[in-house]
Design a protein around this motif. Structure first.
Motif, PDB file in Angstrom:
ATOM      1  N   VAL A  48      20.218  19.198 -38.127  1.00 17.81           N
ATOM      2  CA  VAL A  48      19.429  19.995 -37.313  1.00 17.81           C
ATOM      3  C   VAL A  48      20.096  20.364 -35.950  1.00 17.81           C
ATOM      4  O   VAL A  48      20.785  19.516 -35.466  1.00 17.81           O
ATOM      5  N   VAL A  49      19.745  21.473 -35.487  1.00 18.63           N
ATOM      6  CA  VAL A  49      19.987  21.659 -34.008  1.00 18.63           C
ATOM      7  C   VAL A  49      18.806  21.950 -33.248  1.00 18.63           C
ATOM      8  O   VAL A  49      17.848  22.549 -33.381  1.00 18.63           O
ATOM      9  N   LYS A  50      18.677  21.174 -32.048  1.00 15.40           N
ATOM     10  CA  LYS A  50      17.674  21.101 -31.156  1.00 15.40           C
ATOM     11  C   LYS A  50      17.785  22.065 -30.037  1.00 15.40           C
ATOM     12  O   LYS A  50      18.880  21.847 -29.229  1.00 15.40           O
ATOM     13  N   ILE A  51      17.382  23.040 -29.913  1.00 16.42           N
ATOM     14  CA  ILE A  51      17.607  24.005 -28.784  1.00 16.42           C
ATOM     15  C   ILE A  51      16.909  23.611 -27.465  1.00 16.42           C
ATOM     16  O   ILE A  51      15.704  23.284 -27.556  1.00 16.42           O
ATOM     17  N   ASP A  52      17.497  23.666 -26.265  1.00 16.73           N
ATOM     18  CA  ASP A  52      17.201  22.952 -25.104  1.00 16.73           C
ATOM     19  C   ASP A  52      16.120  23.466 -24.651  1.00 16.73           C
ATOM     20  O   ASP A  52      15.754  24.731 -24.753  1.00 16.73           O
ATOM     21  N   ARG A  53      15.305  22.690 -23.837  1.00 12.18           N
ATOM     22  CA  ARG A  53      14.084  23.381 -23.349  1.00 12.18           C
ATOM     23  C   ARG A  53      14.325  24.075 -22.556  1.00 12.18           C
ATOM     24  O   ARG A  53      13.241  25.105 -21.950  1.00 12.18           O
ATOM     25  N   SER A  54      15.440  24.468 -21.795  1.00 16.74           N
ATOM     26  CA  SER A  54      15.637  25.418 -20.487  1.00 16.74           C
ATOM     27  C   SER A  54      15.383  27.074 -21.319  1.00 16.74           C
ATOM     28  O   SER A  54      15.064  27.763 -20.612  1.00 16.74           O
ATOM     29  N   PHE A  55      15.912  26.971 -22.725  1.00 14.45           N
ATOM     30  CA  PHE A  55      15.553  28.263 -23.193  1.00 14.45           C
ATOM     31  C   PHE A  55      14.169  28.619 -23.372  1.00 14.45           C
ATOM     32  O   PHE A  55      13.611  29.716 -22.980  1.00 14.45           O
ATOM     33  N   THR A  56      13.485  27.416 -24.083  1.00  9.41           N
ATOM     34  CA  THR A  56      12.002  27.509 -24.280  1.00  9.41           C
ATOM     35  C   THR A  56      11.212  27.969 -22.934  1.00  9.41           C
ATOM     36  O   THR A  56      10.467  28.982 -23.271  1.00  9.41           O
ATOM     37  N   MET A  57      11.659  27.150 -22.102  1.00  6.83           N
ATOM     38  CA  MET A  57      10.963  27.587 -20.839  1.00  6.83           C
ATOM     39  C   MET A  57      11.021  29.087 -20.301  1.00  6.83           C
ATOM     40  O   MET A  57      10.053  29.650 -19.755  1.00  6.83           O
ATOM     41  N   ASP A  58      11.959  29.755 -20.621  1.00  8.15           N
ATOM     42  CA  ASP A  58      12.103  31.119 -20.212  1.00  8.15           C
ATOM     43  C   ASP A  58      11.675  32.073 -20.754  1.00  8.15           C
ATOM     44  O   ASP A  58      11.604  33.269 -20.408  1.00  8.15           O
ATOM     45  N   PRO A  69      18.727  24.167 -39.879  1.00  4.91           N
ATOM     46  CA  PRO A  69      17.478  24.726 -39.283  1.00  4.91           C
ATOM     47  C   PRO A  69      17.616  24.199 -37.763  1.00  4.91           C
ATOM     48  O   PRO A  69      18.391  23.404 -37.334  1.00  4.91           O
ATOM     49  N   THR A  70      16.542  24.737 -36.808  1.00  2.00           N
ATOM     50  CA  THR A  70      16.441  24.410 -35.411  1.00  2.00           C
ATOM     51  C   THR A  70      15.230  23.937 -34.983  1.00  2.00           C
ATOM     52  O   THR A  70      14.334  23.976 -35.642  1.00  2.00           O
ATOM     53  N   VAL A  71      15.118  23.213 -33.978  1.00  2.00           N
ATOM     54  CA  VAL A  71      13.864  22.559 -33.584  1.00  2.00           C
ATOM     55  C   VAL A  71      13.904  23.113 -31.902  1.00  2.00           C
ATOM     56  O   VAL A  71      15.033  23.011 -31.194  1.00  2.00           O
ATOM     57  N   ALA A  72      12.838  23.830 -31.622  1.00  2.00           N
ATOM     58  CA  ALA A  72      12.745  24.206 -30.225  1.00  2.00           C
ATOM     59  C   ALA A  72      11.948  23.071 -29.560  1.00  2.00           C
ATOM     60  O   ALA A  72      10.925  22.584 -29.895  1.00  2.00           O
ATOM     61  N   GLU A  73      12.697  22.630 -28.176  1.00  2.00           N
ATOM     62  CA  GLU A  73      12.181  21.633 -27.387  1.00  2.00           C
ATOM     63  C   GLU A  73      11.314  22.446 -26.377  1.00  2.00           C
ATOM     64  O   GLU A  73      11.354  23.553 -26.163  1.00  2.00           O
ATOM     65  N   GLY A  74      10.386  21.354 -25.769  1.00  2.00           N
ATOM     66  CA  GLY A  74       9.572  22.032 -24.732  1.00  2.00           C
ATOM     67  C   GLY A  74       8.494  23.122 -24.813  1.00  2.00           C
ATOM     68  O   GLY A  74       8.445  23.621 -23.787  1.00  2.00           O
ATOM     69  N   VAL A  75       8.122  23.291 -26.063  1.00  2.00           N
ATOM     70  CA  VAL A  75       7.049  24.247 -26.166  1.00  2.00           C
ATOM     71  C   VAL A  75       5.705  23.923 -25.751  1.00  2.00           C
ATOM     72  O   VAL A  75       4.918  22.800 -25.924  1.00  2.00           O
ATOM     73  N   GLU A  76       5.402  24.666 -24.704  1.00  2.00           N
ATOM     74  CA  GLU A  76       4.019  24.216 -23.883  1.00  2.00           C
ATOM     75  C   GLU A  76       3.116  25.398 -23.856  1.00  2.00           C
ATOM     76  O   GLU A  76       1.706  24.788 -23.793  1.00  2.00           O
ATOM     77  N   THR A  77       3.280  26.672 -24.678  1.00  2.00           N
ATOM     78  CA  THR A  77       2.113  27.570 -24.554  1.00  2.00           C
ATOM     79  C   THR A  77       2.207  28.062 -25.899  1.00  2.00           C
ATOM     80  O   THR A  77       3.144  28.146 -26.718  1.00  2.00           O
TER      81      THR A  77
END
Ligand code: C2E
Ligand code: CA
Ligand code: CA
Ligand code: CA
Length: 265
Positions: free
Chosen positions: A190-200, A228-236
């Motif tokens: 699995v690939v975890k997509i850094d929170r810096s992308f999610t944030m933006d 598959p991918t996991v998105a980190e830092g999902v806040e909204t």
């Protein structure tokens, strides 16, 4: 003027000394953290994007001191520079496997430092811990960052971990020197997509549309390699919906749960 400069220097020296003393004190305390039972794993849920069903947890280390809870970014660097990350990493692994064994959680991801990868007996120790516990190896996932990819033995370790049946995640993908090699030619799950992308991402954010397109690209690339991918830092909720739309398979972040100690509700 000369005097003032001299005074400034002395003050600076004092500050430096204080900082050095603080570091030494912290290092001594960190040395004793394991024996004093001050380390804890907190668990943050990972959900499936479409159904929002919980699929597992990431284990995140905390240092519980009498003065308060210390976050990993405030002591992992010290643990790494002092070599203490090795016993600490072993504690994390043992603890995570214990939690899996207790049945409290079905799947756990643990973070592994590049320095642990460098240890010649890293895989041997992992094998031993797994045998000792008897857990199904695929219930455990090791999260490796791009800094691990600079380790000469990175590829070999990944292959060996894979042959044990333990899962692996490429952590913080897109942050730092991204190596596509790891994604395209090594056994990861699995690939975890850094929170810096999610944030933006998001309509209201400057550059939000472009950030979403970048995530869409990472997801497509990973999927092309069967990952598959996991998105980190999902806040909204908006981030969650957009990430689901572009095909992220899993989501993780405060929206679904903060890291919490056991017992999990
Ligand atoms: P990471 O692996 O990228 O872990 C995700 C970090 O993002 C965690 O910080 C988590 O609490 C935080 N986070 C999760 N969701 C959200 C969100 O929605 N919003 C925001 N703002 N933050 C969110 P934490 O627990 O402070 O850990 C920081 C880093 O320390 C981790 O980053 C990981 O690189 C390292 N770390 C944590 N535990 C361990 C460990 O057991 N061993 C090693 N070697 N490193 C660890
Ligand atoms: Ca991680
Ligand atoms: Ca991460
Ligand atoms: Ca991250």
């Amino acid at each position: 003027r000369v005097k003032r400069a001299g005074g400034g220097h002395a003050a600076f020296q004092r500050q430096e000394d204080q900082r050095a003393t603080q570091q030494v004190e912290r290092l001594t305390a960190l040395h004793r953290a394991i024996e004093r039972d001050e380390l804890r794993l907190y668990f943050q849920p990972v959900v499936q994007a479409e159904s929002r069903a919980m699929v597992g947890y990431e284990a995140l280390l905390r240092w519980i001191r009498p003065s308060g809870i210390v976050n990993p970014l405030d002591f992992i660097p010290l643990a790494e520079s002092s070599g203490l990350i090795i016993p600490i990493g072993r504690w994390v692994l043992k603890e995570a496997v214990g939690v899996l064994n207790s049945g409290a959680v079905q799947e756990v991801c643990v973070n592994v430092s590049a320095l642990e990868i460098r240890q010649p007996d890293f895989v041997e120790h992992l094998r031993w811990v797994l045998e000792e516990s008897g857990i199904e190896p695929r219930r455990l996932c090791l999260e490796l960052t791009e800094s691990s990819m600079l380790e000469p033995r990175f590829a070999a370790v990944l292959h060996e971990v894979h042959s044990l049946g333990v899962h692996t995640a490429l952590d913080d993908f897109g942050n730092g020197y991204s190596s596509l090699t790891a994604m395209t030619s090594l056994p990861v799950h699995v690939v975890k997509i850094d929170r810096s992308f999610t944030m933006d991402i998001g309509e209201g954010t400057p550059g939000g549309v472009r950030a979403l397109e970048v995530v869409r690209g990472i997801v497509a690339m990973a999927n092309a390699y069967g990952l598959p991918t996991v998105a980190e830092g999902v806040e909204t909720p908006e981030q969650a919906d957009l990430l689901t739309q572009v095909g992220c398979a899993y989501l993780q972040g405060y929206l679904f749960g903060r890291p919490e100690p056991l017992p999990l509700r």
